[in-house]
Design a protein around this motif. Sequence first.
Motif, PDB file in Angstrom:
ATOM      1  N   LEU A  99       0.821  -1.211   0.000  1.00  0.00           N
ATOM      2  CA  LEU A  99       0.000   0.000   0.000  1.00  0.00           C
ATOM      3  C   LEU A  99       0.861   1.270   0.000  1.00  0.00           C
ATOM      4  O   LEU A  99       0.369   2.362   0.273  1.00  0.00           O
ATOM      5  CB  LEU A  99      -0.972  -0.009   1.185  1.00  0.00           C
ATOM      6  CG  LEU A  99      -2.018  -1.116   1.118  1.00  0.00           C
ATOM      7  CD1 LEU A  99      -2.845  -1.186   2.387  1.00  0.00           C
ATOM      8  CD2 LEU A  99      -2.925  -0.941  -0.087  1.00  0.00           C
ATOM      9  N   CYS A 100       2.154   1.085  -0.284  1.00  0.00           N
ATOM     10  CA  CYS A 100       3.085   2.201  -0.483  1.00  0.00           C
ATOM     11  C   CYS A 100       3.304   3.071   0.757  1.00  0.00           C
ATOM     12  O   CYS A 100       3.611   4.263   0.633  1.00  0.00           O
ATOM     13  CB  CYS A 100       2.672   3.059  -1.678  1.00  0.00           C
ATOM     14  SG  CYS A 100       2.515   2.101  -3.185  1.00  0.00           S
ATOM     15  N   LEU A 101       3.163   2.491   1.933  1.00  0.00           N
ATOM     16  CA  LEU A 101       3.437   3.284   3.130  1.00  0.00           C
ATOM     17  C   LEU A 101       4.923   3.575   3.280  1.00  0.00           C
ATOM     18  O   LEU A 101       5.299   4.474   4.030  1.00  0.00           O
ATOM     19  CB  LEU A 101       2.863   2.613   4.390  1.00  0.00           C
ATOM     20  CG  LEU A 101       1.531   3.244   4.786  1.00  0.00           C
ATOM     21  CD1 LEU A 101       0.414   2.833   3.871  1.00  0.00           C
ATOM     22  CD2 LEU A 101       1.196   3.008   6.218  1.00  0.00           C
ATOM     23  N   ASP A 102       5.754   2.837   2.539  1.00  0.00           N
ATOM     24  CA  ASP A 102       7.194   3.124   2.567  1.00  0.00           C
ATOM     25  C   ASP A 102       7.496   4.490   1.942  1.00  0.00           C
ATOM     26  O   ASP A 102       8.570   5.046   2.173  1.00  0.00           O
ATOM     27  CB  ASP A 102       7.994   2.014   1.883  1.00  0.00           C
ATOM     28  CG  ASP A 102       7.537   1.745   0.462  1.00  0.00           C
ATOM     29  OD1 ASP A 102       6.317   1.666   0.222  1.00  0.00           O
ATOM     30  OD2 ASP A 102       8.411   1.613  -0.416  1.00  0.00           O
ATOM     31  N   ALA A 144      -5.226   9.027  -0.668  1.00  0.00           N
ATOM     32  CA  ALA A 144      -4.450  10.251  -0.913  1.00  0.00           C
ATOM     33  C   ALA A 144      -2.959   9.939  -1.062  1.00  0.00           C
ATOM     34  O   ALA A 144      -2.210  10.765  -1.596  1.00  0.00           O
ATOM     35  CB  ALA A 144      -4.662  11.251   0.219  1.00  0.00           C
ATOM     36  N   LEU A 145      -2.528   8.766  -0.622  1.00  0.00           N
ATOM     37  CA  LEU A 145      -1.106   8.416  -0.712  1.00  0.00           C
ATOM     38  C   LEU A 145      -0.636   8.262  -2.148  1.00  0.00           C
ATOM     39  O   LEU A 145       0.454   8.702  -2.493  1.00  0.00           O
ATOM     40  CB  LEU A 145      -0.815   7.101   0.034  1.00  0.00           C
ATOM     41  CG  LEU A 145      -0.679   7.158   1.546  1.00  0.00           C
ATOM     42  CD1 LEU A 145      -0.409   5.770   2.095  1.00  0.00           C
ATOM     43  CD2 LEU A 145       0.425   8.121   1.964  1.00  0.00           C
ATOM     44  N   ASN A 146      -1.438   7.602  -3.000  1.00  0.00           N
ATOM     45  CA  ASN A 146      -1.005   7.385  -4.386  1.00  0.00           C
ATOM     46  C   ASN A 146      -2.144   6.856  -5.253  1.00  0.00           C
ATOM     47  O   ASN A 146      -3.198   6.475  -4.760  1.00  0.00           O
ATOM     48  CB  ASN A 146       0.201   6.438  -4.439  1.00  0.00           C
ATOM     49  CG  ASN A 146      -0.126   5.093  -3.850  1.00  0.00           C
ATOM     50  OD1 ASN A 146      -1.167   4.516  -4.126  1.00  0.00           O
ATOM     51  ND2 ASN A 146       0.757   4.589  -3.021  1.00  0.00           N
ATOM     52  N   GLU A 147      -1.889   6.810  -6.547  1.00  0.00           N
ATOM     53  CA  GLU A 147      -2.902   6.370  -7.526  1.00  0.00           C
ATOM     54  C   GLU A 147      -3.293   4.902  -7.347  1.00  0.00           C
ATOM     55  O   GLU A 147      -4.451   4.543  -7.513  1.00  0.00           O
ATOM     56  CB  GLU A 147      -2.388   6.595  -8.953  1.00  0.00           C
ATOM     57  CG  GLU A 147      -2.546   8.025  -9.435  1.00  0.00           C
ATOM     58  CD  GLU A 147      -3.979   8.543  -9.367  1.00  0.00           C
ATOM     59  OE1 GLU A 147      -4.911   7.856  -9.841  1.00  0.00           O
ATOM     60  OE2 GLU A 147      -4.180   9.645  -8.816  1.00  0.00           O
ATOM     61  N   PHE A 153      -9.131   1.547  -3.479  1.00  0.00           N
ATOM     62  CA  PHE A 153     -10.059   1.871  -2.386  1.00  0.00           C
ATOM     63  C   PHE A 153     -11.102   2.941  -2.704  1.00  0.00           C
ATOM     64  O   PHE A 153     -11.925   3.253  -1.860  1.00  0.00           O
ATOM     65  CB  PHE A 153      -9.275   2.285  -1.128  1.00  0.00           C
ATOM     66  CG  PHE A 153      -8.479   1.174  -0.530  1.00  0.00           C
ATOM     67  CD1 PHE A 153      -9.100   0.176   0.205  1.00  0.00           C
ATOM     68  CD2 PHE A 153      -7.108   1.107  -0.710  1.00  0.00           C
ATOM     69  CE1 PHE A 153      -8.368  -0.863   0.749  1.00  0.00           C
ATOM     70  CE2 PHE A 153      -6.363   0.071  -0.171  1.00  0.00           C
ATOM     71  CZ  PHE A 153      -7.001  -0.924   0.564  1.00  0.00           C
ATOM     72  N   GLN A 154     -11.082   3.522  -3.906  1.00  0.00           N
ATOM     73  CA  GLN A 154     -12.050   4.574  -4.231  1.00  0.00           C
ATOM     74  C   GLN A 154     -13.488   4.075  -4.101  1.00  0.00           C
ATOM     75  O   GLN A 154     -14.350   4.785  -3.597  1.00  0.00           O
ATOM     76  CB  GLN A 154     -11.807   5.139  -5.639  1.00  0.00           C
ATOM     77  CG  GLN A 154     -12.709   6.325  -5.976  1.00  0.00           C
ATOM     78  CD  GLN A 154     -12.445   7.532  -5.083  1.00  0.00           C
ATOM     79  OE1 GLN A 154     -11.322   7.997  -4.986  1.00  0.00           O
ATOM     80  NE2 GLN A 154     -13.485   8.041  -4.427  1.00  0.00           N
ATOM     81  N   SER A 155     -13.747   2.841  -4.532  1.00  0.00           N
ATOM     82  CA  SER A 155     -15.116   2.308  -4.440  1.00  0.00           C
ATOM     83  C   SER A 155     -15.568   2.196  -2.982  1.00  0.00           C
ATOM     84  O   SER A 155     -16.733   2.442  -2.670  1.00  0.00           O
ATOM     85  CB  SER A 155     -15.210   0.949  -5.141  1.00  0.00           C
ATOM     86  OG  SER A 155     -14.327   0.026  -4.536  1.00  0.00           O
TER      87      SER A 155
END
Length: 165
Positions: A99-102, A144-147, A153-155
């Motif tokens: 989920l790109c938290l890095d 908001a972190l990334n595309e 999660f947009q749905s």
Amino acid sequence: MTTPQDQILFACVEHCCYFKLCGELRYTNATGMDDLVERLFSAKLQCKQLVVDLNEASFMDSTYIGLLASLARYCQQQQLPKPTLFSTQPQVNELLFSLCLDQAFDIVQQPTHHAVDMNSVQAQPYSDQQKGLMILHAHEALIALNEKNKTEFQSVVDVLKQQLA
């Protein structure tokens, strides 16, 4: 020493806020963490640096990941250093990186040895509406972190907004 019900421990020492999250971290037990995040944003806590210890976390759902994303967003908005996140759990790390938290945290994959006296954070008595808003805001922080997260999660965010309207 943590007891089984101590899922969230917190301390603020010399403007450094320490979060220790333990066990299964699900939206059903996230109200105490959400309340801490809200107090941080409302400047009731004077934090200049954040440290999150996930070494005793065995599972995290997307709401909790979103609450972590909120912490990172707070640091960005306050122009503070990137928060540091400690995690030695392979399943948790896999989730954090997927989920790109890095991108938002300095992730350190080793145990922590801080001797900070931490207090247990109790669950807050949220109404169903407050719980829904907490889940919505956590997922908004996540997208908001990334595309990639937005696609994933947009749905969920759209459904939550409909339900809360």
